[in-house]
Design a protein around this motif. Sequence first.
Motif: not given
Lengths: 436, 306
Positions: A6-12
């Motif tokens: 989820l964090i990767i997705q948001r950052e991306y």
Amino acid sequence: MSKTGLIIQREYLTRVRKKSFIIMSILGPVLFAMLMVVPIWLMTRDGGESRTIAVVDENAYFAGKLKNTGSIVFDFRENDIALARQQLEERMFYGVLHLPLMDFNKPEGIRLYADRNPSMDVMMGIERSLGKVIEDFRIEEAGIDREILKKLNANISVQTINISKGEEKESSTGVATAVGYVASLLIYFFILFYGVQIMRGVIEEKSNRIVEVIISSVRPFQLMLGKIIGIGAVGLTQFLIWAVFTVIIYSGAIAILGINNLDTDQIQQMGQMTSTTSAGETEQMVQEVFKAIGTINIPLILFSFLFYFLGAYLLYGSLFAAIGSAADTDSDAQQFQLPVTIPLIISIVVLGAVLKDPDGSLAFWMSIIPLFSPVVMMMRIPFGVPVWQLMLSMGLLVGGFIFTTWMAGRIYRIGVLMHGAKVNYKILAKWLFMKN
Amino acid sequence: MNILVTKDLSKNYGDFLALDSVSLSIPEQSIFGLLGPNGAGKTTLIRIINQIIFADRGEVLFKGEKLSQKHISGIGYLPEERGLYKKMKVGEQLMYLGQLKGLSRKETNERIRYWFKRFDMTGWWEKKVEDLSKGMQQKVQFITTVLHDPKLIILDEPFSGFDPINANLIRDEIFELRRNGASVIFSTHRMETVEELCDHIALINKSKKILDGPKHEIKDAHKSHSFIIEYKGELEGTSDFFEVLHEAPGAFQGITKMEVKTSPQVRSTDLLKFFIDRVEIISFQERIPSMSEIFIRKVQGETNHE
């Protein structure tokens, strides 16, 4: 989806949707393509436009012998320099070449009159043409047979054969240098640019005060890793877009400007600008370059580029994350940013020395130590590196980024909760060894 | 049944002891006030409960189980230093934070819509946080805390920075959440809030718990057995079962206001009888100490002991 996911997705997603990302994605390739297309375009354009140079020859020798070049047409005038200069003022021609009466063994006093500063291209063209005429005169005067002279002319091109692993391979130092430089610089810029992005992201979360909400849901390490991976993915996406667009724009521009089929004439012209090679030699040179590109180990280079690229990003990225966690503002972060960027800068600085001696001890050690190895090793690989050195370097890089990530994680978990603390290296060290 | 129990929690920061053997029991469906001066260790305790940091010694039980990662979805936390991603849209932000707490996409979406309706925020989904007013941001912030329907809600100085209208709204929501089965921990040093909302309190000072229990019991234990009586007429004779602390005779329309102190054995009815027999009573009131008084007395008392 996992929380790190989820964090990767948001950052991306938040970064890829930004206007600045979209603008950079479009502008970047346009700039790259321009860098590649404009010089070629200028060359071909120049070739089409010929300049008339009026020649006043008091020796009455050059007419018929002085050869026009691609961009210069010599126009022999009456033996009246004053008239010619007057006509120049009326802009009848680009310049007036005055050849006073002279001793061909000691040619002096040749002048070019022009109403502006003539270009390098024009000057060189004139000098070369005149030189040829005078050279021919001297050869004849010395009574040297032209055939003998041709035989004496030594044109040597040493082929380098790489015989590692028992196989004979042709290699080219020039192409290896170019490939090494491009790969090294790409890694350098990528780390600097996206490393700072990581740092800014961490500081943003800290100064927004959202970080405490997030780390009550996930481990600080997950947040840090998610951010590093997410931003890395943004960088890779940008690169991919650039690569694809650059190719499209480059080929499109070349087609539109009609310079895709450079005929031999034009290649010859371009060749002449740099040296006096004949058309045949130019073609041979181009062929050699292509052959040389064919001889370097492209799969190995691509693989190691990707490996060092990611390894270096993870290694430095986690350090940048740690810096961000210890700072409250961008300016706070600066004092810690320098020590992290210094190894990168050193790696770039030593590239010249590495290039001189790709197998020397400096090159060896710098390509083994993880902080320097990504940039330096990429310079060495096109020249061929013993397998054990490559394995050692890669292994140490993996160990290196596991170590820096571990270290950064420990600083990060404390740092993100600290506001307004004046942080120095002693405090960072304390955080490193503090229990959770 | 207690929702949360801490047993002998201790935490060191280097040489500094931030928590010293703190044991607390937070009953279910209570509103629990965690009081203490700045730097007493409240935030450290809260961060341990949120598993942001870990205790050096002692343990935390959540519904009788040892606290672990799986309990994260059962706890909602509004830190004192709070904020949101300014550039993110409200809807996306809530989706992100809800899913981080372990909700599915669908659940998160439904819950957000529920709260948007409840707080009259429909149409906010696409708004960026930086374009919202401070009051609106506070509502969003509160939703992030309760979105995943936590059984334990931890609010660190919840009303600081909230305007009175939002403060009231949040107050009502806190009662509503408790009615629905949640427990609330309030960390604050605002005594009005404690008086009004809390039914249990714990007082922490200098890393140690110095007082805890139901609010009324604490007040009982700290009352000074003094009464304020207003009466008309002349009070003749004295009694040995009380002493007059303070007397303001005939200040207003012949009404005398008197503060008296008794011993714990004296019942208030006996005291009242004494007065009824002699004067005309206008009012009779036991002096109950405010939380603020107890707080100051305990904290200063601690300091004076040293």
